[in-house]
Structure formats: structure tokens, C-alpha cells
Scaffold this motif. Structure first.
Motif, PDB file in Angstrom:
ATOM      1  N   TYR A   1       1.137   9.377  -5.225  1.00 40.67           N
ATOM      2  CA  TYR A   1       0.992   8.239  -4.330  1.00 40.67           C
ATOM      3  C   TYR A   1       0.801   6.956  -5.117  1.00 40.67           C
ATOM      4  CZ  TYR A   1      -0.053  11.797  -0.801  1.00 40.67           C
ATOM      5  OH  TYR A   1      -0.001  12.886   0.043  1.00 40.67           O
ATOM      6  N   ALA A  50      -0.777   3.132  -4.872  1.00 41.98           N
ATOM      7  CA  ALA A  50      -1.859   2.497  -4.128  1.00 41.98           C
ATOM      8  C   ALA A  50      -2.105   1.097  -4.652  1.00 41.98           C
ATOM      9  CB  ALA A  50      -3.135   3.322  -4.242  1.00 41.98           C
ATOM     10  N   PRO A  56     -10.301   6.751  -4.596  1.00 45.47           N
ATOM     11  CA  PRO A  56      -9.276   6.431  -3.586  1.00 45.47           C
ATOM     12  C   PRO A  56      -9.725   5.411  -2.540  1.00 45.47           C
ATOM     13  CG  PRO A  56      -9.279   8.781  -4.038  1.00 45.47           C
ATOM     14  CD  PRO A  56     -10.476   8.212  -4.745  1.00 45.47           C
ATOM     15  N   TYR A  74      -8.944   1.605  -2.685  1.00 45.64           N
ATOM     16  CA  TYR A  74      -7.580   1.110  -2.493  1.00 45.64           C
ATOM     17  C   TYR A  74      -7.253   1.041  -1.008  1.00 45.64           C
ATOM     18  CZ  TYR A  74      -7.261   1.905  -7.461  1.00 45.64           C
ATOM     19  OH  TYR A  74      -7.478   1.859  -8.805  1.00 45.64           O
ATOM     20  N   TRP A  93      -1.551   2.236   0.739  1.00 45.52           N
ATOM     21  CA  TRP A  93      -1.008   3.478   0.193  1.00 45.52           C
ATOM     22  C   TRP A  93       0.434   3.674   0.627  1.00 45.52           C
ATOM     23  CZ3 TRP A  93      -3.704   6.812  -3.016  1.00 45.52           C
ATOM     24  CH2 TRP A  93      -5.073   6.555  -3.161  1.00 45.52           C
TER      25      TRP A  93
END
Length: 129
Positions: free
Chosen positions: A95, A97, A114, A117, A120
Motif C-alpha cells: 500500500y 500512504a 499506519p 497516515y 491510502w
């Protein structure tokens, strides 16, 4: 509203290379912390590499240092992840981001988290056999 679209995933044999791309649009801030994360089945999402667009600095997870390279083409608004010497353990959904401002990139307490962020992509699958 930042939009991120990944591409470039696929199935490769161990030892080969792949280059992932993350096309982006909608930036409103002067700088962003851009990152690549990955998530294998049954595992937590983990950070792979970051790029601070304001400083031009990069960081890498220990597991990919010396094999992966993150880069940014400002003209194309595209973030890349060059992955060399791929291993089976690199198999995951990857992914792209983005976090507004460069703060997330500045500390190991934030760059691999995560929730730091806001934006995405949908992910691109990488399978190494």
C-alpha cells in the motif's frame, strides 16, 4: 483530498525485481510524508519505506534495507518502490500512504504507524515464489 493509486505488483520468482508505482493527485500541503506499507495474510500492516517530500529524505525498514529503494518523481506525481532481490517473505499486499506535512517521517515512533497516515491507496499484490 489526496488520491493514491498503486500499480506494478505481480508474481515473481525469488531473487527477481519489481517496481511499484503510486500515482497521486489532490495535494494541498507543501509537504507530505509518503510511505509504502505491506500486509501479509494474518499479519499486521508494516512500514517498508518512507519519503519526506519536504526534505527529500528516506528511511527503510531493516528487513528491506539494501534491497528496496523508494523514490519520487515530482513531475509525474508518482512515488516508486524499486524492489530487488525479492524474497518469499516479501509476499504481501503493498500500500501507498500519505500523511500531511513531514512530521510522520521524522521519528521512528510515527513513521511506521499506519494511523499516522491519512490517505491510502487500494493496494497492489506482490507474490514471490
Amino acid at each position: 483530498h489526496v488520491q493514491l493509486v498503486e500499480s506494478g505488483g505481480g508474481s515473481v520468482q525469488a531473487g527477481r525485481s519489481l517496481r511499484l508505482s503510486c500515482a497521486s493527485q489532490g495535494y494541498t500541503h507543501k509537504s507530505y510524508c509518503m510511505a509504502w506499507f505491506r500486509q501479509a495474510p494474518g499479519k499486521e500492516r508494516e512500514g517498508v519505506a518512507t519519503f519526506d517530500t519536504g526534505l527529500g529524505s528516506t528511511t527503510y525498514a531493516d528487513s528491506v534495507k539494501g534491497r528496496f529503494t523508494i523514490s519520487l518523481d515530482n513531475d509525474k506525481n508518482t512515488l516508486y518502490l524499486q524492489m530487488n532481490s525479492l524474497k518469499r517473505e516479501d509476499t504481501a499486499m503493498y500500500y501507498c500512504a500519505a500523511a500531511q506535512g513531514g512530521r510522520a517521517c521524522l521519528s521512528t515512533d510515527t513513521q511506521w504507524v499506519p494511523s499516522e497516515y491519512l490517505y491510502w491507496g487500494q493496494g497492489t499484490q506482490v507474490t514471490v515464489s
